[in-house]
Design a protein around this motif. Structure first.
Motif, PDB file in Angstrom:
ATOM      1  N   MET A   1       1.809   0.291  -5.516  1.00  0.00           N
ATOM      2  CA  MET A   1       2.250   1.454  -4.431  1.00  0.00           C
ATOM      3  C   MET A   1       2.824   2.302  -5.436  1.00  0.00           C
ATOM      4  O   MET A   1       3.372   2.243  -6.458  1.00  0.00           O
ATOM      5  N   ASP A 116      -2.999  -0.127   0.135  1.00  0.00           N
ATOM      6  CA  ASP A 116      -2.053  -0.320  -0.797  1.00  0.00           C
ATOM      7  C   ASP A 116      -0.740   0.178  -0.637  1.00  0.00           C
ATOM      8  O   ASP A 116       0.393  -0.446  -0.917  1.00  0.00           O
ATOM      9  N   GLY A 120       2.784  -1.929  -0.160  1.00  0.00           N
ATOM     10  CA  GLY A 120       4.155  -1.591  -0.924  1.00  0.00           C
ATOM     11  C   GLY A 120       5.185  -1.403  -0.146  1.00  0.00           C
ATOM     12  O   GLY A 120       6.551  -1.867  -0.441  1.00  0.00           O
ATOM     13  N   ARG A 123       6.639  -4.610   1.451  1.00  0.00           N
ATOM     14  CA  ARG A 123       7.387  -5.225   0.562  1.00  0.00           C
ATOM     15  C   ARG A 123       8.937  -4.707   0.348  1.00  0.00           C
ATOM     16  O   ARG A 123       9.786  -5.481   0.416  1.00  0.00           O
ATOM     17  N   GLU A 151      12.962   2.101  -6.153  1.00  0.00           N
ATOM     18  CA  GLU A 151      11.662   1.635  -7.098  1.00  0.00           C
ATOM     19  C   GLU A 151      11.648   0.699  -8.098  1.00  0.00           C
ATOM     20  O   GLU A 151      10.911  -0.007  -8.695  1.00  0.00           O
ATOM     21  N   PRO A 155       9.548  -6.168  -6.119  1.00  0.00           N
ATOM     22  CA  PRO A 155       9.384  -6.630  -4.717  1.00  0.00           C
ATOM     23  C   PRO A 155       9.806  -8.164  -4.707  1.00  0.00           C
ATOM     24  O   PRO A 155       9.878  -8.725  -5.585  1.00  0.00           O
TER      25      PRO A 155
END
Length: 155
Positions: A1, A116, A120, A123, A151, A155
């Motif tokens: 992601m 995708d 992300g 998650r 970020e 995850p």
């Protein structure tokens, strides 16, 4: 992601948006996005969100929704993140109202990137600590900071 910092701008983060319905939420999202991305018209963004939602709710459960669509005038993936002052009904699978919303627009041809990025986001929003921090935020700047710093969290 992609990192959220590439999807968001401070102008597309909002905190404690007052009393909304799903339609009003999509109007607010369309306004926030079109005001920041001049190539995307309010009417086009709003109609794409409504059309996508008619296919099925973009509510994930646990108070989270990720309305998303592919749109022709979108040159790169674009996001907006809102926290709501009061949760709203979103026809989520768990029947829980939504108070965290991440809207995603991607270029029309970006099918895999769209999938995708959605995976992300799902998650990231499945992390209770991330959602709790967003819910505790009191300013749009704080929402943006929490989102863009997240970020680093695996995850």
């Amino acid at each position: 992601m992609q990192p959220l910092a590439t999807l968001l701008t401070p102008e597309r983060a909002a905190c404690q948006i007052p009393g909304l319905s799903k339609k009003r939420l999509f109007e607010s999202l369309a306004r926030i996005i079109s005001d920041d991305q001049l190539s995307l018209s309010y009417d086009e963004v709003f109609s794409h969100f409504i059309a996508r939602e008619k296919l099925g709710s973009t509510g994930l459960g646990e108070g989270i929704a990720i309305p998303h669509c592919r749109i022709g005038n979108c040159s790169q993936p674009t996001g907006a993140l809102l926290t709501l002052a009061e949760p709203i009904d979103f026809d989520s699978p768990d029947n829980q109202p939504v108070d965290l919303v991440f809207a995603l627009l991607v270029p029309e041809e970006a099918t895999q990137q769209h999938l995708d990025t959605l995976a992300g986001l799902a998650r990231l929003f499945s992390q209770a600590s991330f959602c709790d921090a967003l819910r505790a935020a009191r300013t749009a700047d704080e929402v943006f900071r929490i989102a863009t710093e997240a970020e680093a969290v695996p995850p």
